[in-house]
Write an enzyme that holds these catalytic residues in place. Sequence first.
Site, PDB file in Angstrom:
ATOM      1  CD  GLU A 238      -2.467   3.807  -4.961  1.00  0.00           C
ATOM      2  OE1 GLU A 238      -1.300   3.435  -4.792  1.00  0.00           O
ATOM      3  OE2 GLU A 238      -3.404   3.032  -5.245  1.00  0.00           O
TER       4      GLU A 238
ATOM      5  CG  HIS B  43      -3.139  -0.139  -6.720  1.00  0.00           C
ATOM      6  ND1 HIS B  43      -3.457   0.545  -5.569  1.00  0.00           N
ATOM      7  CD2 HIS B  43      -3.334  -1.449  -6.429  1.00  0.00           C
ATOM      8  CE1 HIS B  43      -3.828  -0.306  -4.625  1.00  0.00           C
ATOM      9  NE2 HIS B  43      -3.753  -1.523  -5.135  1.00  0.00           N
TER      10      HIS B  43
ATOM     11  NE  ARG C 135      -4.434  -0.746   0.168  1.00  0.00           N
ATOM     12  CZ  ARG C 135      -4.694  -1.745  -0.676  1.00  0.00           C
ATOM     13  NH1 ARG C 135      -3.783  -2.167  -1.520  1.00  0.00           N
ATOM     14  NH2 ARG C 135      -5.884  -2.320  -0.681  1.00  0.00           N
TER      15      ARG C 135
HETATM   16  C1  8YV Z   1      -7.328  -3.741  -5.830  1.00  0.00           C
HETATM   17  C2  8YV Z   1      -5.710  -4.271  -3.928  1.00  0.00           C
HETATM   18  O1  8YV Z   1      -7.205  -3.685  -7.202  1.00  0.00           O
HETATM   19  O2  8YV Z   1      -6.988  -6.117  -3.241  1.00  0.00           O
HETATM   20  C3  8YV Z   1      -6.311  -5.153  -2.914  1.00  0.00           C
HETATM   21  O3  8YV Z   1      -6.111  -4.877  -1.710  1.00  0.00           O
HETATM   22  O4  8YV Z   1      -4.910  -3.454  -3.633  1.00  0.00           O
HETATM   23  C4  8YV Z   1      -6.072  -4.410  -5.377  1.00  0.00           C
HETATM   24  O5  8YV Z   1      -6.180  -5.775  -5.684  1.00  0.00           O
HETATM   25  C5  8YV Z   1      -7.651  -2.373  -5.334  1.00  0.00           C
HETATM   26  O6  8YV Z   1      -7.595  -2.256  -3.960  1.00  0.00           O
HETATM   27  C6  8YV Z   1      -9.027  -1.948  -5.823  1.00  0.00           C
HETATM   28  O7  8YV Z   1     -10.049  -2.263  -4.954  1.00  0.00           O
END
Ligand code: 8YV
Length: 326
Positions: A268, A286, A239
């Site tokens: 972001e 991401h 993150r």
């Molecule tokens: C997502 C992610 O694309 O699952 C997660 O925690 O970071 C990614 O797979 C993003 O969070 C969109 O919801």
Amino acid sequence: MKPSILVARAVFPEVLSQLAQHFEVTSNQDDVLWTPAQLIQQLQGKQGAFTTGSERISQAVLAACPDLKICANMAVGFNNFELDAMTAAGVLATNTPDVLTETTADFGFALMMATARRMAESEHFLRAGLWNRWRYDMFAGSEVHGSTLGILGMGRIGQAIAKRGAHGFGMKVIYHNRSRLDAPTEAACGAAYVSKSELLQQADHLILVLPYSPEAHHTIGAAELAQMKPTATLVNIARGGIVDDAALAAALNHGIIAAAGLDVFEGEPKVHPDLLTVPNVVLTPHIASATMSTRLAMAQLAANNLIGYLVHGKPLTPLNPQAVKA
Ligand code: 8YV
């Protein structure tokens, strides 16, 4: 009467159709990015919300949306949820574990390899028309096979990355985590537990896979980067905010570490301007879980959590089952 739900972002049409069999659905197929006030407005009268990591479910949102019973996140991470406030408000939270583990591990490994072998930097050089001869040290990177892979955060995705490194690339795998894995799991991953300092000092390639929490903010800053090898690479697929991006850009500029691969960023989709000008960093928007089959599986699991809870009283992957009074 069918319960009402909000699907807060654009989603697969087949998932919307499935949801429409059970709910009155308000969707956002135009993918408008709502302000918190607009989100609150859209959530009025809704019992359920299909969210992604971009929608913050805060105490203020909860207070303004008293009908809300469940927020189903299409993500395994849930730092967009104020989980304690949701529990206190009796709002169930769900996420999408497991379905994205292998895909995200593939990406983490790919980003590490691209970083170690300078793929983005050398591609930019080629596209710029600068390639006019072979040279013995041109874009010479660092070895992946046989090197030491460090993993910070050893949940499902960390373990899947460890297996790729240990069993596929003959890497020595070391990890640090809040809690140590049991011996059979460590053996299956081919990974050895070390302290955080040992991890920083020994890793040739360090991959961050820990969840974000306020305590994890700037887990990697100037002091941690200074402990790493000058030849090391750092990859963040966890993150934004876990790495101090300004400190990382400075470290890359000053040769404190060799290179970085980043899929997530502080604030972001904004990216720290210094990272955009550093050559030895691979930047992706991401996309670690982004294959169509995995994104569909994530959306279906989020939808099935809404159906499971609001229709059958049983969510599949709850984060705070205690939110629901027996
Ligand atoms: C997502 C992610 O694309 O699952 C997660 O925690 O970071 C990614 O797979 C993003 O969070 C969109 O919801």
